[in-house]
Design a protein around this motif. Structure first.
Motif, PDB file in Angstrom:
ATOM      1  N   ALA A  67       0.842  -1.194   0.000  1.00  0.00           N
ATOM      2  CA  ALA A  67       0.000   0.000   0.000  1.00  0.00           C
ATOM      3  C   ALA A  67       0.880   1.248   0.000  1.00  0.00           C
ATOM      4  O   ALA A  67       2.050   1.206   0.342  1.00  0.00           O
ATOM      5  CB  ALA A  67      -0.905  -0.005   1.230  1.00  0.00           C
ATOM      6  N   GLN A  68       0.282   2.350  -0.353  1.00  0.00           N
ATOM      7  CA  GLN A  68       1.058   3.577  -0.513  1.00  0.00           C
ATOM      8  C   GLN A  68       0.618   4.627   0.490  1.00  0.00           C
ATOM      9  O   GLN A  68      -0.497   4.601   0.999  1.00  0.00           O
ATOM     10  CB  GLN A  68       0.857   4.111  -1.929  1.00  0.00           C
ATOM     11  N   CYS A  69       1.516   5.571   0.746  1.00  0.00           N
ATOM     12  CA  CYS A  69       1.167   6.685   1.626  1.00  0.00           C
ATOM     13  C   CYS A  69       0.237   7.645   0.889  1.00  0.00           C
ATOM     14  O   CYS A  69       0.041   7.554  -0.325  1.00  0.00           O
ATOM     15  CB  CYS A  69       2.423   7.404   2.092  1.00  0.00           C
ATOM     16  N   ALA A  70      -0.330   8.582   1.606  1.00  0.00           N
ATOM     17  CA  ALA A  70      -1.319   9.500   1.024  1.00  0.00           C
ATOM     18  C   ALA A  70      -0.713  10.379  -0.071  1.00  0.00           C
ATOM     19  O   ALA A  70      -1.341  10.601  -1.120  1.00  0.00           O
ATOM     20  CB  ALA A  70      -1.912  10.361   2.120  1.00  0.00           C
ATOM     21  N   MET A  71       0.497  10.872   0.143  1.00  0.00           N
ATOM     22  CA  MET A  71       1.116  11.738  -0.864  1.00  0.00           C
ATOM     23  C   MET A  71       1.448  10.963  -2.133  1.00  0.00           C
ATOM     24  O   MET A  71       1.255  11.456  -3.246  1.00  0.00           O
ATOM     25  CB  MET A  71       2.365  12.397  -0.305  1.00  0.00           C
TER      26      MET A  71
ATOM     27  N   ILE B 229       0.118   9.445  -7.807  1.00  0.00           N
ATOM     28  CA  ILE B 229      -0.262   8.411  -8.772  1.00  0.00           C
ATOM     29  C   ILE B 229      -1.613   8.741  -9.411  1.00  0.00           C
ATOM     30  O   ILE B 229      -1.776   8.619 -10.624  1.00  0.00           O
ATOM     31  CB  ILE B 229      -0.298   7.026  -8.101  1.00  0.00           C
ATOM     32  N   GLU B 230      -2.581   9.133  -8.591  1.00  0.00           N
ATOM     33  CA  GLU B 230      -3.903   9.464  -9.137  1.00  0.00           C
ATOM     34  C   GLU B 230      -3.822  10.627 -10.122  1.00  0.00           C
ATOM     35  O   GLU B 230      -4.485  10.624 -11.155  1.00  0.00           O
ATOM     36  CB  GLU B 230      -4.868   9.797  -8.005  1.00  0.00           C
ATOM     37  N   ASN B 231      -2.978  11.601  -9.811  1.00  0.00           N
ATOM     38  CA  ASN B 231      -2.809  12.742 -10.705  1.00  0.00           C
ATOM     39  C   ASN B 231      -2.185  12.296 -12.022  1.00  0.00           C
ATOM     40  O   ASN B 231      -2.624  12.706 -13.097  1.00  0.00           O
ATOM     41  CB  ASN B 231      -1.943  13.810 -10.038  1.00  0.00           C
ATOM     42  N   ASN B 232      -1.163  11.445 -11.953  1.00  0.00           N
ATOM     43  CA  ASN B 232      -0.500  10.986 -13.177  1.00  0.00           C
ATOM     44  C   ASN B 232      -1.391  10.056 -13.989  1.00  0.00           C
ATOM     45  O   ASN B 232      -1.373  10.106 -15.216  1.00  0.00           O
ATOM     46  CB  ASN B 232       0.815  10.293 -12.842  1.00  0.00           C
TER      47      ASN B 232
ATOM     48  N   THR C  91       2.950   4.543 -15.575  1.00  0.00           N
ATOM     49  CA  THR C  91       4.201   3.883 -15.170  1.00  0.00           C
ATOM     50  C   THR C  91       4.724   4.380 -13.824  1.00  0.00           C
ATOM     51  O   THR C  91       5.556   3.721 -13.220  1.00  0.00           O
ATOM     52  CB  THR C  91       5.287   4.094 -16.233  1.00  0.00           C
ATOM     53  N   VAL C  92       4.270   5.523 -13.374  1.00  0.00           N
ATOM     54  CA  VAL C  92       4.777   6.098 -12.130  1.00  0.00           C
ATOM     55  C   VAL C  92       4.392   5.240 -10.928  1.00  0.00           C
ATOM     56  O   VAL C  92       5.174   5.072 -10.003  1.00  0.00           O
ATOM     57  CB  VAL C  92       4.265   7.546 -11.950  1.00  0.00           C
ATOM     58  N   GLY C  93       3.206   4.676 -10.941  1.00  0.00           N
ATOM     59  CA  GLY C  93       2.720   3.881  -9.818  1.00  0.00           C
ATOM     60  C   GLY C  93       3.606   2.699  -9.503  1.00  0.00           C
ATOM     61  O   GLY C  93       3.919   2.427  -8.336  1.00  0.00           O
TER      62      GLY C  93
END
Length: 84
Positions: A24-28, A33-36, A43-45
């Protein structure tokens, strides 16, 4: 010795069962990722996930190695003191 093996096995099983939570990922990071993804870059995720796992794993791996050598040295001292 058998007791330590039980704790080691229990720890490994717990780590395997919580692998999904570790990924899982942190909030930032999630916001990035959601923005990209909304802009079309997917690919950033994957890169962030690998980076998070690397940062998570490195200190625990280092502590495990130190603990292993500490255990071996303590075991060797105990064996030496029993011979004397």
């Amino acid at each position: 010795m058998k007791n330590r093996a039980k704790y080691l096995i229990a720890g490994l099983v717990t780590a395997m069962l919580s692998l999904q939570q570790v990924a899982a990922q942190c909030a930032m990071c999630r916001a990035t990722i959601e923005n990209n993804v909304s802009n079309g870059d997917t690919t950033v995720g994957a890169g962030l996930n690998v980076g998070i796992l690397y940062l998570f794993l490195a200190p625990y791996l280092l502590l495990s190695i130190i603990g292993y050598f500490w255990y071996k040295k303590a075991k060797q001292k105990k064996r030496f003191s029993l011979r004397s």
